[in-house]
Enzyme design. Structure first.
Site, PDB file in Angstrom:
ATOM      1  N   HIS A   1      28.341   1.936  54.685  1.00 36.34           N
ATOM      2  CA  HIS A   1      29.624   1.692  54.969  1.00 36.34           C
ATOM      3  C   HIS A   1      30.124   1.114  53.653  1.00 36.34           C
ATOM      4  CE1 HIS A   1      28.567  -2.505  56.164  1.00 36.34           C
ATOM      5  NE2 HIS A   1      28.106  -1.773  57.172  1.00 36.34           N
TER       6      HIS A   1
ATOM      7  N   GLU B   1      22.392   1.341  55.725  1.00 38.18           N
ATOM      8  CA  GLU B   1      21.009   0.916  56.862  1.00 38.18           C
ATOM      9  C   GLU B   1      21.108   2.034  57.828  1.00 38.18           C
ATOM     10  OE1 GLU B   1      23.355  -1.133  59.696  1.00 38.18           O
ATOM     11  OE2 GLU B   1      25.626  -0.867  58.409  1.00 38.18           O
TER      12      GLU B   1
ATOM     13  N   ASP C   1      20.234  -8.559  62.424  1.00 36.93           N
ATOM     14  CA  ASP C   1      21.047  -8.637  61.197  1.00 36.93           C
ATOM     15  C   ASP C   1      22.042  -9.685  61.065  1.00 36.93           C
ATOM     16  OD1 ASP C   1      23.499  -6.746  60.196  1.00 36.93           O
ATOM     17  OD2 ASP C   1      23.463  -4.934  61.033  1.00 36.93           O
TER      18      ASP C   1
ATOM     19  N   ASP D   1      25.593  -7.805  53.510  1.00 41.07           N
ATOM     20  CA  ASP D   1      25.772  -7.715  54.761  1.00 41.07           C
ATOM     21  C   ASP D   1      24.172  -6.955  55.068  1.00 41.07           C
ATOM     22  OD1 ASP D   1      25.271  -6.662  57.276  1.00 41.07           O
ATOM     23  OD2 ASP D   1      26.475  -4.286  56.995  1.00 41.07           O
TER      24      ASP D   1
ATOM     25  N   GLU E   1      18.674  -3.023  56.177  1.00 43.63           N
ATOM     26  CA  GLU E   1      19.255  -3.076  55.680  1.00 43.63           C
ATOM     27  C   GLU E   1      19.417  -3.400  53.938  1.00 43.63           C
ATOM     28  OE1 GLU E   1      23.321  -4.344  57.833  1.00 43.63           O
ATOM     29  OE2 GLU E   1      24.653  -3.343  56.466  1.00 43.63           O
TER      30      GLU E   1
ATOM     31  N   HIS F   1      33.560  -2.612  57.380  1.00 42.80           N
ATOM     32  CA  HIS F   1      33.822  -0.904  57.541  1.00 42.80           C
ATOM     33  C   HIS F   1      35.010  -0.250  57.234  1.00 42.80           C
ATOM     34  CE1 HIS F   1      30.055  -0.691  60.223  1.00 42.80           C
ATOM     35  NE2 HIS F   1      29.820  -1.588  60.125  1.00 42.80           N
TER      36      HIS F   1
HETATM   37 MN    MN Z   1      24.476  -4.896  59.097  1.00 44.85          MN
HETATM   38 MN    MN Z   2      26.524  -3.581  57.674  1.00 45.73          MN
END
Ligand code: MN
Ligand code: MN
Length: 298
Positions: free
Chosen positions: A153, A186, A82, A93, A281, A161
């Site tokens: 998020h 995700e 990630d 992200d 994600e 977040h």
């Molecule tokens: Mn991530």
């Molecule tokens: Mn994330």
């Protein structure tokens, strides 16, 4: 919101993710993965939005390499990589699950399908609970379980977040997607024998600034300034402090900062029944007709 910076960060993160997916990491340590992926992000002109996460098997999220971490990838391990890139605090992200044991190919594919189905249905006005329902349905139809207490998020400048959750199950407390806001989606998937929930583990190796209040320790205060100047409110790893401090000293200073609640330590998140977890994600921005996936990659 700076769409251009979101797009730039997303292009870099997507490209790095695709290179990460193609590579065979068997025999490499998580330290080597984190350092290599982070350097690929920086080489392309972005900063890391957070330490690369390399969470293995039943660890769903929030593991990053310790300095010289010797944890080594075997051909049976399932690794969620990630990664995050940021330009002026605007974040991309994105995550991929890599595994070299074909037994888990389907578990990996279902996380990707759940993500793709979510991406296909989102546009301005779509309800987050309906997205959660689609993700849950995609996963359960395949005989697996979504991780109910992990979610996507909203994103804001220097904030990963930012308050709204993009759920992985149908859930109450819904919002409707609006334009000019970036989100990450995700899905996390575990087997039918999993609990479908994660709990906090003992290991903590991802940190973030919680307060800039002075600590009465001069060197700890210098570290606090260093963190603020280099990482802002974004997560960081101990590895990232070693250009400035020797490892033992860095650990001691971090202990002080954590005790004084100037720095928060995030625990790893582990599948409740100890079953394996996959993840996919993307970061996206909703529009009238659908979404712009900033991390689409090539
Ligand atoms: Mn991530
Ligand atoms: Mn994330």
């Amino acid at each position: 919101m700076e769409i251009e910076d979101y797009i730039k960060a997303g292009k870099i993160a997507g490209e790095v993710r695709e290179n990460t997916r193609k590579k065979n990491w068997v025999g490499k340590t998580v330290y080597e993965i984190c350092e290599e992926v982070e350097s690929e992000i920086k080489k392309r002109g972005a900063k890391c939005a957070f330490p690369v996460n390399t969470s293995l098997n039943e660890v769903a999220a929030h593991y990053t390499a310790e300095p010289n971490d010797q944890l080594t990838i075997s051909d049976d391990d399932l690794v969620k990589i990630d990664l995050g890139a940021q330009i002026n605090g605007y974040i991309a992200d994105t995550a991929v699950t890599v595994c070299y044991n074909p037994e888990y190919d389907h578990l990996v594919q279902v996380a990707e399908s759940a993500l793709n189905n979510a991406m296909s249905m989102i546009k301005i006005g779509v309800k987050s609970s309906d997205v959660g329902r689609t993700i849950e349905k995609t996963i359960k139809q395949s005989g697996y379980l979504p991780i109910a207490n992990l979610s996507g998020h909203s994103l804001e400048q220097y904030t990963i977040h930012a308050g709204k959750s993009v759920p992985n199950i149908w859930s109450i407390g819904s919002f409707s997607f609006t334009e000019n806001q970036a989100f990450a989606c995700e899905p996390f998937v575990t087997t039918g024998e999993g609990l479908g929930f994660v709990h906090e583990g003992k290991v903590k190796n991802i940190f973030a600034l919680a307060s800039r209040k002075k600590t009465k320790d001069k060197e700890a205060d210098r570290m606090l300034d260093y963190i603020w100047q280099n990482f802002n409110l974004l997560p960081f790893a101990l590895r990232w402090l070693l250009e400035e401090w020797e490892e033992n000293e860095a650990r001691n200073l971090m202990d002080i900062l954590i005790k004084k609640k100037a720095v928060h330590a995030y625990p790893v998140l582990v599948e409740g029944n100890g079953k394996r977890v996959t993840q996919a994600e993307h970061t996206f921005i909703p529009n009238e007709n659908g979404v712009t996936i900033t991390t689409i990659g090539q």
